[in-house]
Design a protein around this motif. Structure first.
Motif, mmCIF file in Angstrom:
data_model
loop_
_atom_site.group_PDB
_atom_site.id
_atom_site.type_symbol
_atom_site.label_atom_id
_atom_site.label_comp_id
_atom_site.label_asym_id
_atom_site.label_seq_id
_atom_site.Cartn_x
_atom_site.Cartn_y
_atom_site.Cartn_z
ATOM 1 N N ASN A 106 30.755 29.822 19.780
ATOM 2 C CA ASN A 106 30.057 29.504 18.528
ATOM 3 C C ASN A 106 29.082 28.336 18.661
ATOM 4 O O ASN A 106 28.558 27.850 17.654
ATOM 5 C CB ASN A 106 31.062 29.222 17.403
ATOM 6 C CG ASN A 106 31.630 30.489 16.824
ATOM 7 O OD1 ASN A 106 30.964 31.517 16.766
ATOM 8 N ND2 ASN A 106 32.885 30.440 16.408
ATOM 9 N N ALA A 107 28.811 27.902 19.881
ATOM 10 C CA ALA A 107 27.899 26.773 20.104
ATOM 11 C C ALA A 107 26.515 27.035 19.523
ATOM 12 O O ALA A 107 25.818 26.098 19.104
ATOM 13 C CB ALA A 107 27.801 26.458 21.588
ATOM 14 N N HIS A 108 26.109 28.305 19.435
ATOM 15 C CA HIS A 108 24.777 28.634 18.911
ATOM 16 C C HIS A 108 24.595 28.197 17.458
ATOM 17 O O HIS A 108 23.479 28.018 16.998
ATOM 18 C CB HIS A 108 24.498 30.134 19.068
ATOM 19 C CG HIS A 108 25.396 30.993 18.230
ATOM 20 N ND1 HIS A 108 26.662 31.368 18.657
ATOM 21 C CD2 HIS A 108 25.228 31.523 17.006
ATOM 22 C CE1 HIS A 108 27.218 32.109 17.710
ATOM 23 N NE2 HIS A 108 26.377 32.217 16.700
ATOM 24 N N TRP A 109 25.695 27.999 16.724
ATOM 25 C CA TRP A 109 25.596 27.523 15.341
ATOM 26 C C TRP A 109 25.011 26.110 15.287
ATOM 27 O O TRP A 109 24.543 25.672 14.237
ATOM 28 C CB TRP A 109 26.968 27.541 14.668
ATOM 29 C CG TRP A 109 27.448 28.914 14.341
ATOM 30 C CD1 TRP A 109 28.159 29.751 15.160
ATOM 31 C CD2 TRP A 109 27.255 29.628 13.124
ATOM 32 N NE1 TRP A 109 28.412 30.937 14.518
ATOM 33 C CE2 TRP A 109 27.875 30.884 13.264
ATOM 34 C CE3 TRP A 109 26.624 29.318 11.921
ATOM 35 C CZ2 TRP A 109 27.880 31.830 12.257
ATOM 36 C CZ3 TRP A 109 26.640 30.259 10.914
ATOM 37 C CH2 TRP A 109 27.251 31.497 11.085
ATOM 38 N N LEU A 110 25.036 25.399 16.410
ATOM 39 C CA LEU A 110 24.501 24.042 16.455
ATOM 40 C C LEU A 110 23.145 23.975 17.161
ATOM 41 O O LEU A 110 22.671 22.883 17.484
ATOM 42 C CB LEU A 110 25.519 23.102 17.116
ATOM 43 C CG LEU A 110 26.744 22.828 16.247
ATOM 44 C CD1 LEU A 110 27.842 22.150 17.049
ATOM 45 C CD2 LEU A 110 26.368 22.007 15.030
ATOM 46 N N ASN A 111 22.508 25.126 17.390
ATOM 47 C CA ASN A 111 21.159 25.123 17.951
ATOM 48 C C ASN A 111 20.256 24.293 17.045
ATOM 49 O O ASN A 111 20.269 24.460 15.830
ATOM 50 C CB ASN A 111 20.603 26.540 18.069
ATOM 51 C CG ASN A 111 21.217 27.308 19.228
ATOM 52 O OD1 ASN A 111 21.895 26.727 20.077
ATOM 53 N ND2 ASN A 111 20.999 28.610 19.256
ATOM 54 N N GLY A 112 19.506 23.406 17.639
ATOM 55 C CA GLY A 112 18.609 22.544 16.877
ATOM 56 C C GLY A 112 19.246 21.234 16.457
ATOM 57 O O GLY A 112 18.550 20.311 16.056
ATOM 58 N N ALA A 113 20.569 21.135 16.554
ATOM 59 C CA ALA A 113 21.254 19.871 16.265
ATOM 60 C C ALA A 113 21.105 18.958 17.482
ATOM 61 O O ALA A 113 20.858 19.421 18.597
ATOM 62 C CB ALA A 113 22.726 20.116 15.978
ATOM 63 N N TYR A 123 35.511 20.314 17.934
ATOM 64 C CA TYR A 123 36.587 20.249 18.915
ATOM 65 C C TYR A 123 36.956 21.608 19.491
ATOM 66 O O TYR A 123 37.839 21.700 20.329
ATOM 67 C CB TYR A 123 37.835 19.633 18.279
ATOM 68 C CG TYR A 123 38.240 20.295 16.980
ATOM 69 C CD1 TYR A 123 38.952 21.486 16.966
ATOM 70 C CD2 TYR A 123 37.875 19.738 15.757
ATOM 71 C CE1 TYR A 123 39.314 22.095 15.776
ATOM 72 C CE2 TYR A 123 38.231 20.333 14.559
ATOM 73 C CZ TYR A 123 38.951 21.523 14.578
ATOM 74 O OH TYR A 123 39.287 22.123 13.398
ATOM 75 N N GLY A 124 36.295 22.676 19.069
ATOM 76 C CA GLY A 124 36.692 24.016 19.512
ATOM 77 C C GLY A 124 35.520 24.885 19.886
ATOM 78 O O GLY A 124 34.706 24.532 20.735
ATOM 79 N N THR A 125 35.411 26.025 19.219
ATOM 80 C CA THR A 125 34.417 27.035 19.592
ATOM 81 C C THR A 125 32.984 26.596 19.345
ATOM 82 O O THR A 125 32.058 27.257 19.817
ATOM 83 C CB THR A 125 34.673 28.358 18.846
ATOM 84 O OG1 THR A 125 34.491 28.155 17.442
ATOM 85 C CG2 THR A 125 36.063 28.901 19.135
ATOM 86 N N LEU A 126 32.762 25.494 18.641
ATOM 87 C CA LEU A 126 31.406 24.988 18.411
ATOM 88 C C LEU A 126 30.924 24.078 19.544
ATOM 89 O O LEU A 126 29.740 23.744 19.609
ATOM 90 C CB LEU A 126 31.333 24.224 17.079
ATOM 91 C CG LEU A 126 31.439 25.096 15.833
ATOM 92 C CD1 LEU A 126 31.759 24.252 14.611
ATOM 93 C CD2 LEU A 126 30.147 25.872 15.618
ATOM 94 N N LYS A 127 31.811 23.701 20.454
ATOM 95 C CA LYS A 127 31.420 22.831 21.567
ATOM 96 C C LYS A 127 30.526 23.585 22.552
ATOM 97 O O LYS A 127 30.554 24.814 22.629
ATOM 98 C CB LYS A 127 32.662 22.308 22.284
ATOM 99 C CG LYS A 127 33.435 21.273 21.464
ATOM 100 C CD LYS A 127 34.733 20.870 22.117
ATOM 101 C CE LYS A 127 34.525 20.084 23.373
ATOM 102 N NZ LYS A 127 35.797 19.547 23.912
ATOM 103 N N GLN A 128 29.754 22.814 23.311
ATOM 104 C CA GLN A 128 28.867 23.394 24.316
ATOM 105 C C GLN A 128 29.643 24.315 25.243
ATOM 106 O O GLN A 128 30.726 23.975 25.710
ATOM 107 C CB GLN A 128 28.202 22.294 25.140
ATOM 108 C CG GLN A 128 27.187 21.495 24.390
ATOM 109 C CD GLN A 128 26.540 20.445 25.293
ATOM 110 O OE1 GLN A 128 27.077 20.014 26.300
ATOM 111 N NE2 GLN A 128 25.350 20.028 24.898
ATOM 112 N N GLY A 129 29.064 25.495 25.510
ATOM 113 C CA GLY A 129 29.671 26.451 26.422
ATOM 114 C C GLY A 129 30.663 27.402 25.772
ATOM 115 O O GLY A 129 31.151 28.309 26.425
#
Length: 140
Positions: free
Chosen positions: A28-35, A19-25
């Motif tokens: 921290n979205a790079h933490w989900l690369n490959g997901a 819901y925050g910094t892990l969302k696309q754009g």
């Protein structure tokens, strides 16, 4: 080799809702690369709080906050646990606790903010917006 708690967690629920910094754009979205992004959803089970450089979520009813749901691997879950300061041996001792939330894609892990949100701005509809660099308080 991953700890048993991670193996069990990913076997139970191989998804995470962010819901925050892990969302696309966001930063921290790079933490989900490959997901695998399964899609977006809206949940009324959470209220977000603006903590400053990132948001925190609490189990509090809302008008609907936007989340993204990803299918993740055990390695990605381990990385997210470290990023969010989740402590399996003492879930309320870290900055975030990891719990399950119902989404339109099935159950997903979500990180809930442990500290008090007294005095923080609640976001009970929509989503969190990253502050501009000039508005972010720098660490002392």
């Amino acid at each position: 080799m991953h700890p048993h708690y991670l193996c069990q967690a990913i076997a139970d629920t191989p998804r995470v809702a962010v819901y925050g910094t892990l969302k696309q754009g966001f930063n921290n979205a790079h933490w989900l690369n490959g997901a695998t992004l399964l899609g977006s959803d809206i949940t009324s089970a959470l209220t977000l709080y603006d903590i400053g450089r990132y948001p925190g979520a609490k189990w509090q009813p809302s008008k609907g906050v936007m989340i993204e749901v990803y299918e993740i691997s055990i390695a990605q879950l381990a990385q997210l646990d470290r990023l969010e300061d989740y402590r399996a041996d003492a879930p309320t001792a870290g900055e975030y606790d990891r719990q399950q939330i119902t989404t339109c894609f099935g159950l997903a892990w979500v990180y809930l903010y442990n500290p008090s949100v007294t005095g923080k701005t609640a976001i009970s509809e929509g989503g969190w917006h990253m502050p501009s660099i000039s508005n972010v308080q720098q660490p002392r």
